[in-house]
Design a protein around this motif. Structure first.
Motif, PDB file in Angstrom:
ATOM      1  N   GLY A 198       0.798  -1.251  -0.042  1.00  0.00           N
ATOM      2  CA  GLY A 198      -0.202  -0.099  -0.071  1.00  0.00           C
ATOM      3  C   GLY A 198       0.846   1.214  -0.028  1.00  0.00           C
ATOM      4  O   GLY A 198       0.970   2.007  -1.043  1.00  0.00           O
ATOM      5  N   GLY A 242      -6.384   0.209  -0.120  1.00  0.00           N
ATOM      6  CA  GLY A 242      -5.894  -1.111   0.415  1.00  0.00           C
ATOM      7  C   GLY A 242      -6.126  -1.260   1.654  1.00  0.00           C
ATOM      8  O   GLY A 242      -6.399  -2.428   2.438  1.00  0.00           O
ATOM      9  N   ARG A 281      -9.571  -2.606   2.014  1.00  0.00           N
ATOM     10  CA  ARG A 281      -9.663  -3.938   1.555  1.00  0.00           C
ATOM     11  C   ARG A 281      -9.217  -4.796   2.440  1.00  0.00           C
ATOM     12  O   ARG A 281      -9.771  -6.038   2.744  1.00  0.00           O
ATOM     13  CB  ARG A 281      -8.810  -3.968   0.079  1.00  0.00           C
ATOM     14  CG  ARG A 281      -8.646  -5.518  -0.321  1.00  0.00           C
ATOM     15  CD  ARG A 281      -9.815  -6.104  -0.881  1.00  0.00           C
ATOM     16  NE  ARG A 281      -9.499  -7.557  -1.222  1.00  0.00           N
ATOM     17  CZ  ARG A 281      -9.092  -8.553  -0.654  1.00  0.00           C
ATOM     18  NH1 ARG A 281      -9.239  -8.454   0.627  1.00  0.00           N
ATOM     19  NH2 ARG A 281      -8.904  -9.648  -1.141  1.00  0.00           N
ATOM     20  N   ILE A 312      -4.504  -6.943  -2.109  1.00  0.00           N
ATOM     21  CA  ILE A 312      -3.436  -5.735  -1.861  1.00  0.00           C
ATOM     22  C   ILE A 312      -2.272  -6.052  -2.785  1.00  0.00           C
ATOM     23  O   ILE A 312      -1.589  -5.138  -3.339  1.00  0.00           O
ATOM     24  CB  ILE A 312      -3.516  -5.185  -0.708  1.00  0.00           C
ATOM     25  CG1 ILE A 312      -2.704  -3.805  -0.778  1.00  0.00           C
ATOM     26  CG2 ILE A 312      -2.757  -6.063   0.200  1.00  0.00           C
ATOM     27  CD1 ILE A 312      -2.860  -3.072   0.557  1.00  0.00           C
ATOM     28  N   SER A 316      -0.807  -4.680  -6.181  1.00  0.00           N
ATOM     29  CA  SER A 316      -0.272  -3.580  -6.415  1.00  0.00           C
ATOM     30  C   SER A 316       1.268  -3.755  -7.028  1.00  0.00           C
ATOM     31  O   SER A 316       2.039  -2.743  -7.548  1.00  0.00           O
ATOM     32  CB  SER A 316      -0.157  -2.853  -5.148  1.00  0.00           C
ATOM     33  OG  SER A 316       0.703  -3.400  -4.350  1.00  0.00           O
ATOM     34  N   MET A 331      -9.765  -3.006  -5.670  1.00  0.00           N
ATOM     35  CA  MET A 331      -9.581  -3.668  -4.240  1.00  0.00           C
ATOM     36  C   MET A 331     -10.710  -3.507  -3.681  1.00  0.00           C
ATOM     37  O   MET A 331     -11.140  -4.276  -2.710  1.00  0.00           O
ATOM     38  CB  MET A 331      -8.193  -2.990  -3.792  1.00  0.00           C
ATOM     39  CG  MET A 331      -7.023  -3.385  -3.996  1.00  0.00           C
ATOM     40  SD  MET A 331      -5.483  -2.909  -3.171  1.00  0.00           S
ATOM     41  CE  MET A 331      -5.648  -1.367  -3.384  1.00  0.00           C
TER      42      MET A 331
END
Length: 208
Positions: free
Chosen positions: A93, A121, A124, A150, A153, A199
Motif C-alpha cells: 500500500g 488498500g 480492503r 492488495i 499492486s 480492491m
C-alpha cells in the motif's frame, strides 16, 4: 488471594510462530523500499528506484511463504493475521504509493489519488479480516476474494520500474502531465486509481 501472572522477558517474541517471522520479513522489505525511495529523492540515482521495486517483489515472496509455512506447520494465530495485514499495508500500500510519488507523481491531484489508493488498500484488508469467516468453506479455506488482493499492486510497481529504467521519471514520465485549476495531474497515476477501485469492489476473484 490472587497472584499476578508472571510475564517472561520477551514474552511476545516467544509467542511468534515460524510463519510470523516471514510476515515480519515482508514488513522489513516494505520499509526498505521506503528508505530506498527517500535515498533516491536525495541523490537522484535511479538504481535506488530499482532497489525499491525489488524490495516490494521480495515482500511478495515472504507474503506467499508465510501462508505456506503456516499451512505446513498447521499453526496460525490471531496475532499472525493482524501482522500479515499490517505488513501488507506497508509493502503493498504505502511503498507503491511512495514509489509513484518519487518517480514524479507529485502534483496535488497525484497525491490525492495516491492517498486514496492507500486508503483503498487499508479498507480492503479490513474488510477481508472481518469477512474471512463468511467466505470460508467447511475446511476453513477461502475460495474467493471480494476485490483484488492488495499484493496485486506489484503490477503497478512493475510499470514504474520499467518507466524508471527507461528514464521516464519526473518531467519525462509516460503520458506527460495535464494542468487543471492550477494543479497538476500525471495521467499515469490513474493506474493507482483503477487498482484501488478494484480492491474495494465486490467483484469476486477466485483464490489460486
Amino acid at each position: 488471594m490472587t497472584t499476578k501472572k508472571q510475564h517472561k522477558p520477551f514474552a511476545m517474541i516467544r509467542e511468534f510462530q515460524l510463519a510470523d517471522w516471514f510476515t515480519l520479513a515482508n514488513a522489513v522489505c516494505g520499509t526498505g523500499a521506503l528508505f530506498s525511495m527517500l535515498t533516491y529523492l536525495q541523490t537522484g540515482e535511479i538504481s535506488h528506484v530499482s532497489f525499491a521495486c525489488g524490495m516490494v517483489l521480495a515482500a511478495l515472496v515472504f507474503d506467499v511463504l508465510d501462508g505456506r509455512v503456516a499451512r505446513w506447520r498447521q499453526k496460525s494465530s490471531g496475532m499472525g493475521r493482524e501482522l500479515d495485514s499490517l505488513a501488507d499495508v506497508i509493502s503493498f500500500g504505502v511503498a507503491p504509493a511512495v514509489i509513484g510519488y518519487g518517480c514524479g507523481m507529485q502534483g496535488l491531484y497525484d497525491r490525492i489519488v495516491l492517498t486514496g489508493f492507500v486508503a483503498c488498500g487499508v479498507s480492503r484488508l479490513a474488510r477481508y479480516n472481518v469477512t474471512a469467516g463468511e467466505l470460508s468453506d467447511a475446511d476453513g479455506k477461502v475460495k474467493y476474494f471480494e476485490g483484488t488482493p492488495i499484493p496485486t499492486s506489484l503490477l503497478l510497481v512493475l510499470v514504474l520500474f520499467l518507466a524508471a529504467t527507461r528514464g521516464a521519471v519526473h518531467e519525462y514520465l509516460w503520458f506527460g502531465q495535464v494542468a487543471f485549476a492550477g494543479f497538476t495531474l500525471h495521467p499515469l497515476v490513474l493506474i493507482f486509481a483503477v487498482s484501488g477501485s478494484l480492491m474495494v469492489s465486490r467483484i469476486r476473484f477466485p483464490k489460486l
